[in-house]
Design a protein around this motif. Structure first.
Motif, PDB file in Angstrom:
ATOM      1  N   GLY A 206       0.776  -1.230   0.000  1.00 46.51           N
ATOM      2  CA  GLY A 206       0.000   0.000   0.000  1.00 46.51           C
ATOM      3  C   GLY A 206       0.810   1.284   0.000  1.00 46.51           C
ATOM      4  N   CYS A 207       2.089   1.224  -0.410  1.00 43.65           N
ATOM      5  CA  CYS A 207       2.923   2.438  -0.433  1.00 43.65           C
ATOM      6  C   CYS A 207       2.367   3.434  -1.456  1.00 43.65           C
ATOM      7  CB  CYS A 207       4.361   2.077  -0.786  1.00 43.65           C
ATOM      8  SG  CYS A 207       5.498   3.481  -0.751  1.00 43.65           S
ATOM      9  N   LYS A 208       2.293   4.698  -1.047  1.00 43.61           N
ATOM     10  CA  LYS A 208       1.691   5.735  -1.902  1.00 43.61           C
ATOM     11  C   LYS A 208       2.717   6.648  -2.579  1.00 43.61           C
ATOM     12  CE  LYS A 208      -2.657   4.770  -0.886  1.00 43.61           C
ATOM     13  NZ  LYS A 208      -2.452   3.519  -0.129  1.00 43.61           N
ATOM     14  N   ASN A 209       4.013   6.421  -2.303  1.00 46.61           N
ATOM     15  CA  ASN A 209       5.035   7.258  -2.942  1.00 46.61           C
ATOM     16  C   ASN A 209       6.268   6.406  -3.221  1.00 46.61           C
ATOM     17  OD1 ASN A 209       6.491   9.346  -4.003  1.00 46.61           O
ATOM     18  ND2 ASN A 209       6.704  10.514  -2.097  1.00 46.61           N
ATOM     19  N   ILE A 210       6.236   5.726  -4.376  1.00 42.61           N
ATOM     20  CA  ILE A 210       7.330   4.854  -4.801  1.00 42.61           C
ATOM     21  C   ILE A 210       8.106   5.578  -5.897  1.00 42.61           C
ATOM     22  CG2 ILE A 210       7.951   2.609  -5.753  1.00 42.61           C
ATOM     23  CD1 ILE A 210       5.119   1.640  -4.842  1.00 42.61           C
ATOM     24  N   ILE A 211       9.387   5.811  -5.649  1.00 45.31           N
ATOM     25  CA  ILE A 211      10.256   6.525  -6.595  1.00 45.31           C
ATOM     26  C   ILE A 211      11.332   5.552  -7.067  1.00 45.31           C
ATOM     27  CG2 ILE A 211      11.758   8.522  -6.923  1.00 45.31           C
ATOM     28  CD1 ILE A 211      10.446   9.626  -4.250  1.00 45.31           C
ATOM     29  N   VAL A 212      11.500   5.429  -8.379  1.00 43.23           N
ATOM     30  CA  VAL A 212      12.479   4.498  -8.939  1.00 43.23           C
ATOM     31  C   VAL A 212      13.484   5.264  -9.787  1.00 43.23           C
ATOM     32  CG1 VAL A 212      12.823   2.520 -10.480  1.00 43.23           C
ATOM     33  CG2 VAL A 212      10.826   2.587  -8.964  1.00 43.23           C
ATOM     34  N   SER A 213      14.767   4.914  -9.617  1.00 41.65           N
ATOM     35  CA  SER A 213      15.833   5.446 -10.475  1.00 41.65           C
ATOM     36  C   SER A 213      16.389   4.295 -11.304  1.00 41.65           C
ATOM     37  CB  SER A 213      16.945   6.060  -9.616  1.00 41.65           C
ATOM     38  OG  SER A 213      18.060   6.394 -10.416  1.00 41.65           O
ATOM     39  N   GLU A 214      16.390   4.465 -12.636  1.00 39.89           N
ATOM     40  CA  GLU A 214      16.820   3.385 -13.538  1.00 39.89           C
ATOM     41  C   GLU A 214      17.278   3.988 -14.860  1.00 39.89           C
ATOM     42  OE1 GLU A 214      17.740   0.432 -15.858  1.00 39.89           O
ATOM     43  OE2 GLU A 214      17.287  -0.021 -13.767  1.00 39.89           O
ATOM     44  N   VAL A 215      18.428   3.514 -15.363  1.00 42.48           N
ATOM     45  CA  VAL A 215      19.004   4.097 -16.586  1.00 42.48           C
ATOM     46  C   VAL A 215      18.263   3.649 -17.845  1.00 42.48           C
ATOM     47  CG1 VAL A 215      21.303   4.417 -15.615  1.00 42.48           C
ATOM     48  CG2 VAL A 215      20.750   2.260 -16.746  1.00 42.48           C
ATOM     49  N   SER A 216      17.694   2.441 -17.851  1.00 50.26           N
ATOM     50  CA  SER A 216      17.057   1.900 -19.050  1.00 50.26           C
ATOM     51  C   SER A 216      15.638   2.430 -19.218  1.00 50.26           C
ATOM     52  CB  SER A 216      17.029   0.367 -18.976  1.00 50.26           C
ATOM     53  OG  SER A 216      16.028  -0.157 -19.821  1.00 50.26           O
ATOM     54  N   GLY A 217      15.354   2.982 -20.392  1.00 51.96           N
ATOM     55  CA  GLY A 217      14.019   3.499 -20.668  1.00 51.96           C
ATOM     56  C   GLY A 217      12.962   2.410 -20.613  1.00 51.96           C
ATOM     57  N   LYS A 218      13.282   1.222 -21.151  1.00 52.24           N
ATOM     58  CA  LYS A 218      12.315   0.123 -21.140  1.00 52.24           C
ATOM     59  C   LYS A 218      12.011  -0.305 -19.703  1.00 52.24           C
ATOM     60  CE  LYS A 218       9.650  -2.838 -23.124  1.00 52.24           C
ATOM     61  NZ  LYS A 218       9.804  -3.794 -24.193  1.00 52.24           N
ATOM     62  N   ARG A 219      13.038  -0.352 -18.870  1.00 52.36           N
ATOM     63  CA  ARG A 219      12.813  -0.765 -17.489  1.00 52.36           C
ATOM     64  C   ARG A 219      12.103   0.321 -16.685  1.00 52.36           C
ATOM     65  NH1 ARG A 219      17.827  -4.745 -15.677  1.00 52.36           N
ATOM     66  NH2 ARG A 219      16.993  -6.524 -16.833  1.00 52.36           N
ATOM     67  N   ARG A 220      12.316   1.569 -17.053  1.00 50.55           N
ATOM     68  CA  ARG A 220      11.519   2.634 -16.418  1.00 50.55           C
ATOM     69  C   ARG A 220      10.042   2.449 -16.756  1.00 50.55           C
ATOM     70  NH1 ARG A 220      15.859   5.860 -18.107  1.00 50.55           N
ATOM     71  NH2 ARG A 220      14.653   6.844 -19.783  1.00 50.55           N
ATOM     72  N   ALA A 221       9.777   2.034 -18.007  1.00 45.70           N
ATOM     73  CA  ALA A 221       8.386   1.775 -18.410  1.00 45.70           C
ATOM     74  C   ALA A 221       7.806   0.609 -17.617  1.00 45.70           C
ATOM     75  CB  ALA A 221       8.322   1.492 -19.911  1.00 45.70           C
ATOM     76  N   PHE A 222       8.608  -0.438 -17.409  1.00 48.30           N
ATOM     77  CA  PHE A 222       8.158  -1.562 -16.590  1.00 48.30           C
ATOM     78  C   PHE A 222       7.838  -1.096 -15.163  1.00 48.30           C
ATOM     79  CE2 PHE A 222      10.580  -4.642 -19.458  1.00 48.30           C
ATOM     80  CZ  PHE A 222       9.435  -5.278 -19.920  1.00 48.30           C
ATOM     81  N   ALA A 223       8.713  -0.242 -14.617  1.00 49.17           N
ATOM     82  CA  ALA A 223       8.492   0.239 -13.243  1.00 49.17           C
ATOM     83  C   ALA A 223       7.159   0.974 -13.135  1.00 49.17           C
ATOM     84  CB  ALA A 223       9.645   1.146 -12.818  1.00 49.17           C
TER      85      ALA A 223
END
Length: 371
Positions: A206-223
């Motif tokens: 139930g986390c309401k603020n998940i921030i992801v750092s990732e170099v790959s554009g495709k993996r950012r889309a997955f996130a």
């Protein structure tokens, strides 16, 4: 007419050494006391499998140096992220029965060391894994594992998803071990399979603020697909500045390092609030450097976590069954046993940005072989 006698041999994907993995015909394993025979249906390929394939025996015991619990060395059957159907149980097993749909929690432990005596089997002094240390694996026709490893799947959890429970449990365990609580913001560094498992476990919590750092554009889309609220590109954005903006200038309450790079550690600590914790899930290939003053003067913590603990599998399975996690989108390709090297390992080496989890469809492989 009686039933046809069962074959004494079977197909299995066997690890022989560096860049030497073969689909072979081997003897079917015998059922041992306290164990369960499973017909694997789906088995995921893990980054660990790929590392062993590319680099040679690391976790997999070398010939002449058998694993202290299993007594086995390579060649051995691979696969530790798998689901299947129970075929047979030993006389002393009452927890599952023939026909049950199950997945396998692959930790092997001695039950006797100082960690195991406290119930911390994932920290066992001699620990190993089904499919890496012996006792069969999921990339075969029939495997025999201790009954303690076998976890029932509810009817509404497909077998394909059952093969995802193992990596999801790594993410789940990392959050359970952290001080994360309702209302906290979470910063995940790295959007590979484990980083994405952390994202899904955070969503399940139930986390309401998940921030992801990732170099790959495709993996950012997955996130984003899996529920991250904010996705950052460290190549074009000041990640620390962005995390501060997204947390009202405070910094994230908890961080999860699924990248295992020096940059990740340095960025994470700067982006965390005072008294925050950075949880390391990554396996490091070399020593990291810590700026201890970043910890000391902000009273931050650095926490290592290893795989998953007792109860984590059951909680993940229940969360999926309840609809709070929907991980089927992690499956980016399904292959057959004979394609394990070219379409499995090499896809994860040469095209890793486009894949989260490649599954081997064991049943389809055997059906194709039969014809």
């Amino acid at each position: 007419m009686g039933s046809m006698p069962q074959s004494t041999t079977m197909q299995a994907v066997r690890y022989h050494g560096q860049r030497d993995v073969r689909l072979e015909t081997i003897d079917r394993p015998d059922l041992r006391p306290g164990s369960v025979r499973i017909a694997p249906k789906f088995c995921g390929i893990c980054g660990t499998d790929v590392h062993e394939f590319l680099g040679g025996n690391n976790l997999i015991p070398k010939p002449g140096k058998p694993h202290p619990i299993t007594g086995e060395t390579s060649p051995l059957t691979l696969g530790h992220e798998f689901s299947g159907i129970v075929e047979e149980v030993a006389d002393d097993v009452t927890t599952v029965k023939k026909g049950d749909r199950v997945c396998v929690q692959p930790i092997i432990y001695d039950g006797d060391c100082r960690s195991c005596k406290r119930g911390l089997v994932n920290c066992c002094d001699q620990n190993g894994f089904v499919g890496l240390s012996g006792w069969g694996g999921g990339l075969c026709e029939s495997t025999v594992v201790p009954s303690s490893c076998v976890k029932l799947l509810p009817d509404n959890v497909p077998l394909e998803v059952g093969a995802l429970v193992e990596p999801l449990s790594v993410g789940w365990h990392s959050i359970k071990m952290s001080p994360y609580k309702d209302g906290d913001s979470a910063f995940v560094i790295g959007g590979g399979p484990i980083g994405l498992a952390v994202v899904q476990a955070l969503v399940g919590r139930g986390c309401k603020n998940i921030i992801v750092s990732e170099v790959s554009g495709k993996r950012r889309a997955f996130a984003t697909q899996f529920g991250a609220h904010h996705v950052l590109d460290p190549l074009s954005q000041d990640v620390v500045e962005e995390v501060l903006k997204l947390t009202d200038g405070q910094g994230a309450d908890v961080g999860f390092d699924a990248a295992g790079s020096q940059y990740a550690i340095d960025t994470a600590f700067e982006a965390l609030s005072a008294r925050a914790t950075l949880v390391n899930i990554a396996v490091w290939e070399k020593r990291a450097q810590l700026n201890m003053n970043e910890l000391v003067f902000r009273e931050r913590s650095y926490l290592g976590v290893a795989t998953f603990a007792l109860g984590d599998f059951e909680e993940v399975i229940q969360t999926i069954s309840d609809g709070k996690m929907e991980p089927s989108g992690m499956i980016t390709k399904t292959i057959k046993l004979g394609e394990i090297v070219d379409e499995g390992f090499m896809s994860l080496v040469n095209d890793k940005d486009n894949h989260v989890k490649i599954l081997v469809d064991v049943e389809a492989s055997l059906a194709a072989t039969a014809h």
